[in-house]
Design a protein around this motif. Structure first.
Motif, PDB file in Angstrom:
ATOM      1  N   GLY A 106      54.083  19.717  22.431  1.00 30.18           N
ATOM      2  CA  GLY A 106      55.353  19.515  21.757  1.00 30.18           C
ATOM      3  C   GLY A 106      55.745  20.690  20.883  1.00 30.18           C
ATOM      4  N   LEU A 107      57.040  20.738  20.579  1.00 26.44           N
ATOM      5  CA  LEU A 107      57.610  21.784  19.746  1.00 26.44           C
ATOM      6  C   LEU A 107      58.458  21.132  18.664  1.00 26.44           C
ATOM      7  N   GLU A 108      58.255  21.518  17.406  1.00 23.43           N
ATOM      8  CA  GLU A 108      59.040  21.038  16.280  1.00 23.43           C
ATOM      9  C   GLU A 108      59.640  22.235  15.548  1.00 23.43           C
ATOM     10  N   HIS A 109      60.863  22.054  15.049  1.00 24.17           N
ATOM     11  CA  HIS A 109      61.532  23.167  14.378  1.00 24.17           C
ATOM     12  C   HIS A 109      62.377  22.642  13.223  1.00 24.17           C
ATOM     13  N   SER A 110      62.287  23.317  12.080  1.00 18.20           N
ATOM     14  CA  SER A 110      63.073  22.967  10.896  1.00 18.20           C
ATOM     15  C   SER A 110      64.230  23.947  10.746  1.00 18.20           C
ATOM     16  N   ILE A 111      65.406  23.399  10.461  1.00 19.05           N
ATOM     17  CA  ILE A 111      66.628  24.179  10.328  1.00 19.05           C
ATOM     18  C   ILE A 111      67.252  23.878   8.973  1.00 19.05           C
ATOM     19  N   ALA A 112      67.989  24.851   8.459  1.00 17.74           N
ATOM     20  CA  ALA A 112      68.727  24.681   7.200  1.00 17.74           C
ATOM     21  C   ALA A 112      67.796  24.288   6.064  1.00 17.74           C
ATOM     22  N   SER A 113      66.754  25.104   5.889  1.00 16.90           N
ATOM     23  CA  SER A 113      65.799  24.898   4.779  1.00 16.90           C
ATOM     24  C   SER A 113      65.150  23.523   4.819  1.00 16.90           C
ATOM     25  N   GLY A 114      64.872  23.058   6.017  1.00 19.79           N
ATOM     26  CA  GLY A 114      64.160  21.800   6.147  1.00 19.79           C
ATOM     27  C   GLY A 114      65.032  20.563   6.115  1.00 19.79           C
ATOM     28  N   ARG A 115      66.358  20.708   5.997  1.00 18.25           N
ATOM     29  CA  ARG A 115      67.220  19.532   5.972  1.00 18.25           C
ATOM     30  C   ARG A 115      67.424  18.934   7.361  1.00 18.25           C
ATOM     31  N   LEU A 116      67.139  19.710   8.393  1.00 23.99           N
ATOM     32  CA  LEU A 116      67.241  19.220   9.767  1.00 23.99           C
ATOM     33  C   LEU A 116      65.967  19.572  10.510  1.00 23.99           C
ATOM     34  N   ASP A 117      65.291  18.563  11.043  1.00 18.64           N
ATOM     35  CA  ASP A 117      64.083  18.744  11.846  1.00 18.64           C
ATOM     36  C   ASP A 117      64.330  18.181  13.237  1.00 18.64           C
ATOM     37  N   VAL A 118      64.012  18.957  14.253  1.00 15.43           N
ATOM     38  CA  VAL A 118      64.141  18.502  15.639  1.00 15.43           C
ATOM     39  C   VAL A 118      62.815  18.729  16.348  1.00 15.43           C
ATOM     40  N   GLY A 119      62.560  17.910  17.356  1.00 14.53           N
ATOM     41  CA  GLY A 119      61.300  18.027  18.077  1.00 14.53           C
ATOM     42  C   GLY A 119      61.430  17.533  19.503  1.00 14.53           C
ATOM     43  N   ALA A 120      60.573  18.071  20.364  1.00 17.85           N
ATOM     44  CA  ALA A 120      60.524  17.659  21.763  1.00 17.85           C
ATOM     45  C   ALA A 120      59.057  17.654  22.201  1.00 17.85           C
ATOM     46  N   THR A 121      58.671  16.620  22.954  1.00 13.00           N
ATOM     47  CA  THR A 121      57.285  16.478  23.402  1.00 13.00           C
ATOM     48  C   THR A 121      57.266  16.035  24.861  1.00 13.00           C
ATOM     49  N   TYR A 122      56.411  16.664  25.640  1.00  8.71           N
ATOM     50  CA  TYR A 122      56.139  16.229  27.007  1.00  8.71           C
ATOM     51  C   TYR A 122      54.737  15.621  27.041  1.00  8.71           C
ATOM     52  N   PHE A 123      54.607  14.460  27.683  1.00  4.66           N
ATOM     53  CA  PHE A 123      53.293  13.812  27.757  1.00  4.66           C
ATOM     54  C   PHE A 123      52.981  13.411  29.199  1.00  4.66           C
ATOM     55  N   LEU A 124      51.704  13.366  29.494  1.00  6.67           N
ATOM     56  CA  LEU A 124      51.218  13.013  30.824  1.00  6.67           C
ATOM     57  C   LEU A 124      49.902  12.266  30.660  1.00  6.67           C
ATOM     58  N   ASN A 125      49.803  11.086  31.263  1.00  8.08           N
ATOM     59  CA  ASN A 125      48.583  10.286  31.194  1.00  8.08           C
ATOM     60  C   ASN A 125      48.273   9.733  32.579  1.00  8.08           C
ATOM     61  N   GLU A 126      46.992   9.716  32.913  1.00  6.95           N
ATOM     62  CA  GLU A 126      46.560   9.109  34.164  1.00  6.95           C
ATOM     63  C   GLU A 126      45.529   8.024  33.863  1.00  6.95           C
TER      64      GLU A 126
END
Length: 283
Positions: A106-126
């Motif tokens: 996954g990737l997380e990123h903070s924007i505007a001095s931490g007032r906006l946080d966005v994230g994306a994660t890919y998962f795989l399980n067997e």
């Protein structure tokens, strides 16, 4: 009733001994955080299971961006209901424990001095030997091989020091890869939710939340002409007020609009429900 075979004798007196040992090591060095964990589980008649897990977080530069990844193995014992129910009710004493191996990145990123946080994660399980119910044979079974994969997206925005907005959505693809594969029930493709929180003062907190689920497959014997639970969305509201020396009152309303929906075919979901509580915390 007689049309279902009459009385069904059964013995639900079942027991097992289980235990586990767990250990973990975590180290932070420069822009990296590492974690290694190991768990040893055992249960009577099922032997020992070794479940390792590895994780890493990398925060380059100022730390506004975080890259994380993890992988591991886990086991789960069949329930007493699945093992010990009479055969006429689907019990199967020969069920094996479930095992799964998987991971995520996954990737997380903070924007505007931490007032906006966005994230994306890919998962795989067997999964191996996933415990499921076979309606054609009317018995709990082990699915030899099942794979799930998907993507999770998250966002958190603080437009004002007293206001927070959150949102999340998950896409899930679940597939039975066994010989004679069957459709997997109770697995919606999309799940989502969000919340709006307002704290006008340190003593008062108000939150409006929502969650939504897409349609998913189901099978219920009394309703043979349907195979899908429709998607639905519901709202909730919660609030708390700390009014005197650690005393607080909290309230919550689930399914705020009292919307009709089903969680299983022919089984209505809960309507509007109200909960109120009084608490005290020592300061």
């Amino acid at each position: 009733p007689p049309e279902f075979g009459g009385d069904v004798p059964g013995d639900y007196d079942e027991s097992r001994a289980s235990g586990g040992v767990f250990g973990a090591f975590r180290q932070e060095r420069d822009t990296f955080l590492y974690e290694v964990a190991l768990r040893l589980d055992g249960a009577s008649g099922l032997g020992a299971q070794l479940n390792p897990q590895l994780g890493m977080v990398w925060s380059p530069g100022t730390g506004a961006t975080r890259l994380r990844a993890s992988a591991g193995r886990a086991t789960k014992l069949p329930s007493f209901f699945a093992l010990s129910s009479p055969p006429a009710l689907g019990g199967n004493p020969d069920l094996k424990p479930e095992t799964t191996v998987g991971g995520d990145v996954g990737l997380e990123h903070s924007i505007a001095s931490g007032r906006l946080d966005v994230g994306a994660t890919y998962f795989l399980n067997e999964y191996r030997d996933l415990v499921d119910f076979d309606f054609d044979r009317f018995i709990h079974v082990n699915r030899a091989r099942v794979r799930t994969q998907g993507v999770e997206l998250t966002a958190r925005w603080q437009p004002h020091p007293t206001v927070w907005l959150t949102a999340e959505v998950t896409y899930l693809d679940a597939e039975d890869l066994s010989d004679g594969a069957a459709p997997l029930l109770y697995e919606p493709r999309w799940l989502g939710g969000g919340s709006l929180t307002w704290r006008p003062s340190p003593e008062i907190s108000l939150r409006l939340d929502a969650r939504a689920v897409s349609d998913y497959l189901d099978e219920q014997i009394p309703v043979p002409d349907r195979d899908t639970v429709p998607g639905y969305g519901v709202f909730g509201f919660a609030g708390s007020w700390r009014f005197h020396r650690g005393w607080s009152v909290r309230a919550r309303i689930d399914n705020l609009a009292d919307r009709s929906h089903e969680t299983l075919i022919g089984f209505p979901g809960p309507g509007r429900a109200v909960w109120v509580g009084l608490g005290w915390e020592r300061s």
